[in-house]
Design a protein around this motif. Structure first.
Motif, PDB file in Angstrom:
ATOM      1  N   VAL A  12       0.838  -1.209   0.000  1.00 60.10           N
ATOM      2  CA  VAL A  12       0.000   0.000   0.000  1.00 60.10           C
ATOM      3  C   VAL A  12       0.875   1.263   0.000  1.00 60.10           C
ATOM      4  CG1 VAL A  12      -1.474   1.378   1.551  1.00 60.10           C
ATOM      5  CG2 VAL A  12      -2.081  -0.991   1.009  1.00 60.10           C
ATOM      6  N   ASP A  13       0.581   2.161  -0.951  1.00 56.19           N
ATOM      7  CA  ASP A  13       1.305   3.436  -1.034  1.00 56.19           C
ATOM      8  C   ASP A  13       0.477   4.629  -0.554  1.00 56.19           C
ATOM      9  OD1 ASP A  13       3.623   2.326  -2.081  1.00 56.19           O
ATOM     10  OD2 ASP A  13       2.866   2.429  -4.132  1.00 56.19           O
ATOM     11  N   GLY A  14      -0.827   4.420  -0.388  1.00 56.10           N
ATOM     12  CA  GLY A  14      -1.680   5.521   0.058  1.00 56.10           C
ATOM     13  C   GLY A  14      -2.870   4.998   0.840  1.00 56.10           C
ATOM     14  N   ILE A  15      -3.288   5.759   1.859  1.00 55.80           N
ATOM     15  CA  ILE A  15      -4.414   5.340   2.703  1.00 55.80           C
ATOM     16  C   ILE A  15      -5.480   6.427   2.723  1.00 55.80           C
ATOM     17  CG2 ILE A  15      -5.157   4.542   4.973  1.00 55.80           C
ATOM     18  CD1 ILE A  15      -2.316   3.723   5.587  1.00 55.80           C
ATOM     19  N   MET A  16      -6.716   6.011   2.454  1.00 56.04           N
ATOM     20  CA  MET A  16      -7.858   6.895   2.666  1.00 56.04           C
ATOM     21  C   MET A  16      -8.495   6.560   3.998  1.00 56.04           C
ATOM     22  SD  MET A  16     -11.709   6.973   1.239  1.00 56.04           S
ATOM     23  CE  MET A  16     -12.247   6.413   2.885  1.00 56.04           C
ATOM     24  N   GLU A  42      -2.102   9.210  16.017  1.00 48.21           N
ATOM     25  CA  GLU A  42      -0.859   8.451  15.891  1.00 48.21           C
ATOM     26  C   GLU A  42      -0.816   7.688  14.568  1.00 48.21           C
ATOM     27  OE1 GLU A  42      -2.873   8.515  18.485  1.00 48.21           O
ATOM     28  OE2 GLU A  42      -1.671   9.261  20.162  1.00 48.21           O
ATOM     29  N   MET A  43      -1.964   7.155  14.142  1.00 44.11           N
ATOM     30  CA  MET A  43      -2.001   6.401  12.878  1.00 44.11           C
ATOM     31  C   MET A  43      -1.744   7.331  11.692  1.00 44.11           C
ATOM     32  SD  MET A  43      -2.324   3.423  11.472  1.00 44.11           S
ATOM     33  CE  MET A  43      -2.194   3.132   9.701  1.00 44.11           C
ATOM     34  N   ILE A  44      -2.288   8.541  11.751  1.00 44.57           N
ATOM     35  CA  ILE A  44      -2.026   9.516  10.673  1.00 44.57           C
ATOM     36  C   ILE A  44      -0.526   9.848  10.642  1.00 44.57           C
ATOM     37  CG2 ILE A  44      -2.382  11.934   9.984  1.00 44.57           C
ATOM     38  CD1 ILE A  44      -4.793  10.294   9.287  1.00 44.57           C
ATOM     39  N   ALA A  45       0.043  10.078  11.811  1.00 48.76           N
ATOM     40  CA  ALA A  45       1.464  10.432  11.878  1.00 48.76           C
ATOM     41  C   ALA A  45       2.336   9.279  11.375  1.00 48.76           C
ATOM     42  CB  ALA A  45       1.840  10.801  13.315  1.00 48.76           C
ATOM     43  N   ARG A  46       1.993   8.048  11.758  1.00 48.88           N
ATOM     44  CA  ARG A  46       2.827   6.904  11.355  1.00 48.88           C
ATOM     45  C   ARG A  46       2.710   6.649   9.844  1.00 48.88           C
ATOM     46  NH1 ARG A  46       3.237   2.174   9.964  1.00 48.88           N
ATOM     47  NH2 ARG A  46       4.759   1.315  11.395  1.00 48.88           N
ATOM     48  N   THR A  47       1.513   6.925   9.293  1.00 41.69           N
ATOM     49  CA  THR A  47       1.333   6.772   7.845  1.00 41.69           C
ATOM     50  C   THR A  47       2.271   7.728   7.107  1.00 41.69           C
ATOM     51  OG1 THR A  47      -0.979   6.127   8.130  1.00 41.69           O
ATOM     52  CG2 THR A  47      -0.345   6.957   5.955  1.00 41.69           C
ATOM     53  N   ARG A  53       1.237   8.254   1.172  1.00 38.42           N
ATOM     54  CA  ARG A  53       0.321   9.388   1.070  1.00 38.42           C
ATOM     55  C   ARG A  53      -0.948   9.063   1.849  1.00 38.42           C
ATOM     56  NH1 ARG A  53       1.160  12.228  -3.860  1.00 38.42           N
ATOM     57  NH2 ARG A  53      -0.427  13.663  -3.090  1.00 38.42           N
ATOM     58  N   LEU A  54      -1.657  10.111   2.265  1.00 36.61           N
ATOM     59  CA  LEU A  54      -2.910   9.869   2.982  1.00 36.61           C
ATOM     60  C   LEU A  54      -3.928  10.945   2.635  1.00 36.61           C
ATOM     61  CD1 LEU A  54      -3.391  11.937   5.701  1.00 36.61           C
ATOM     62  CD2 LEU A  54      -1.233  10.840   6.287  1.00 36.61           C
ATOM     63  N   CYS A  55      -5.199  10.578   2.803  1.00 38.75           N
ATOM     64  CA  CYS A  55      -6.266  11.566   2.715  1.00 38.75           C
ATOM     65  C   CYS A  55      -7.365  11.168   3.683  1.00 38.75           C
ATOM     66  CB  CYS A  55      -6.814  11.682   1.291  1.00 38.75           C
ATOM     67  SG  CYS A  55      -7.666  10.216   0.680  1.00 38.75           S
ATOM     68  N   ALA A  56      -8.173  12.156   4.061  1.00 38.61           N
ATOM     69  CA  ALA A  56      -9.342  11.918   4.910  1.00 38.61           C
ATOM     70  C   ALA A  56     -10.566  12.279   4.075  1.00 38.61           C
ATOM     71  CB  ALA A  56      -9.275  12.767   6.168  1.00 38.61           C
ATOM     72  N   PHE A  57     -11.480  11.319   3.907  1.00 38.39           N
ATOM     73  CA  PHE A  57     -12.636  11.522   3.024  1.00 38.39           C
ATOM     74  C   PHE A  57     -13.910  11.344   3.840  1.00 38.39           C
ATOM     75  CE2 PHE A  57     -13.995  10.914  -1.635  1.00 38.39           C
ATOM     76  CZ  PHE A  57     -15.307  11.270  -1.381  1.00 38.39           C
ATOM     77  N   THR A  58     -14.654  12.436   4.009  1.00 36.30           N
ATOM     78  CA  THR A  58     -15.967  12.356   4.635  1.00 36.30           C
ATOM     79  C   THR A  58     -17.040  12.552   3.587  1.00 36.30           C
ATOM     80  OG1 THR A  58     -17.486  13.367   6.232  1.00 36.30           O
ATOM     81  CG2 THR A  58     -15.880  14.828   5.196  1.00 36.30           C
ATOM     82  N   ASN A  59     -18.175  11.876   3.760  1.00 37.20           N
ATOM     83  CA  ASN A  59     -19.295  12.098   2.846  1.00 37.20           C
ATOM     84  C   ASN A  59     -20.078  13.353   3.215  1.00 37.20           C
ATOM     85  OD1 ASN A  59     -19.228  10.322   0.743  1.00 37.20           O
ATOM     86  ND2 ASN A  59     -20.996   9.110   1.379  1.00 37.20           N
TER      87      ASN A  59
END
Ligand code: MG
Length: 299
Positions: A12-16, A42-47, A53-59
């Protein structure tokens, strides 16, 4: 022996990350009020530290992505403004591609309207037209609009009957919040418009292919190298599975082991964890494998 899920996480290279029920339990949509869930920051920081890469997706479309990002940072969850996605972002991309500069009728607050404007979408002002039938809209987009009463219903229905396509940011019935299920507004309005016009609607937020495509676009990943983490089997796990992404469910929001057992086969997640720290522990293991693969030690 390394399990299959650890191998997939290593790739995995990116997490939503979903927001409500996954990173925070809020008082309202899109992380408004509320508290950070244990281990989320902590999970965001460790990612980020792992180079992914990371993103936060809310509906939720009640707020602009930058406002949601500021609120998450105030809760200790370090995300940048452009790392927050909403269905309004997915909608802007789809509308630009399909209709270019043609006028669009949009319902919702700043979380919808300002995002569309920022992407160069031309918006219809209902005050400039005698009726929806004459406004020239090629599309009607419905988001979180808590003031949707008869005049808007009339105008939007006329536009749809005159040929505008009907889109919805999210038709999820409810989402997780601190004290109770919070019922959705966008789907309620859209279903009503579909009822009075007889026309179908298209969802642009989760669990649609447009939302998943927007996630991969934002992360610069392919689905196979993307992990989708959420608390809703239908919205997040189903979306990820259909696209070929890795589907993870954390049991801090909507989903329970019972609802997962009852889910349709295509929505069943690849991975279920009780909490973010449990996900972080799996990634600690996956990162050892990732390092071994990178250095050629895993032969
Ligand atoms: Mg959620």
């Amino acid at each position: 022996m390394t399990s299959d899920i650890i191998r997939r996480l290593a790739a995995v290279d990116g997490i939503m990350f979903d927001i409500d029920g996954c990173l925070v339990l809020s008082d309202g949509p899109s992380g408004r009020g509320g508290v950070a869930l244990p281990g989320a920051a902590e999970m965001i920081a460790r990612t980020r530290d792992s180079g992914r890469r990371l993103c936060a997706f809310t509906n939720g479309t009640a707020q602009r992505p930058s406002d949601i990002a500021a609120h998450l940072r105030a809760l200790g969850i370090e995300v940048a403004d452009d790392e927050v996605l909403t269905p309004a972002v997915a909608a802007a991309r789809v509308i630009r591609e399909r209709y270019a500069d043609a006028p669009v009728l949009a319902y919702g607050g700043d979380g919808v309207v300002s995002v569309l404007r920022d992407h160069g979408i031309t918006l219809v002002d209902p005050d400039d037209h005698a009726s929806g039938a004459q406004c020239g809209a090629v599309a009607v987009l419905v988001g979180w609009d808590t003031d949707f009463a008869k005049p808007k219903l009339q105008f939007a229905a006329e536009a749809i009957l005159a040929g505008a396509a009907l889109y919805c940011t999210s038709d999820a019935p409810a989402f997780a919040s601190q004290d109770r299920l919070n019922v959705g507004v966008s789907g309620f309005i859209t279903a009503g418009l579909s009822h009075v016009t007889g026309r179908p609607w298209t969802v642009l937020g989760k669990p649609s292919e447009y939302a998943m495509d927007t996630v991969c676009w934002a992360l610069g990943t392919t689905p196979a190298r993307t992990l989708v983490v959420g608390d809703d089997v239908y919205l997040e796990s189903g979306m990820a599975r259909r696209a070929g992404a890795v589907a993870g469910i954390v049991l801090t929001g909507m989903a329970t082991r019972e609802t997962i057992a009852d889910a349709t086969a295509e929505d069943v997640p690849d991975l279920v964890v009780d909490s973010m720290p449990e996900l972080a522990a799996l990634f600690a293991e996956a990162d050892l494998l990732r390092l071994a693969l990178a250095t050629g030690a895993d032969r």
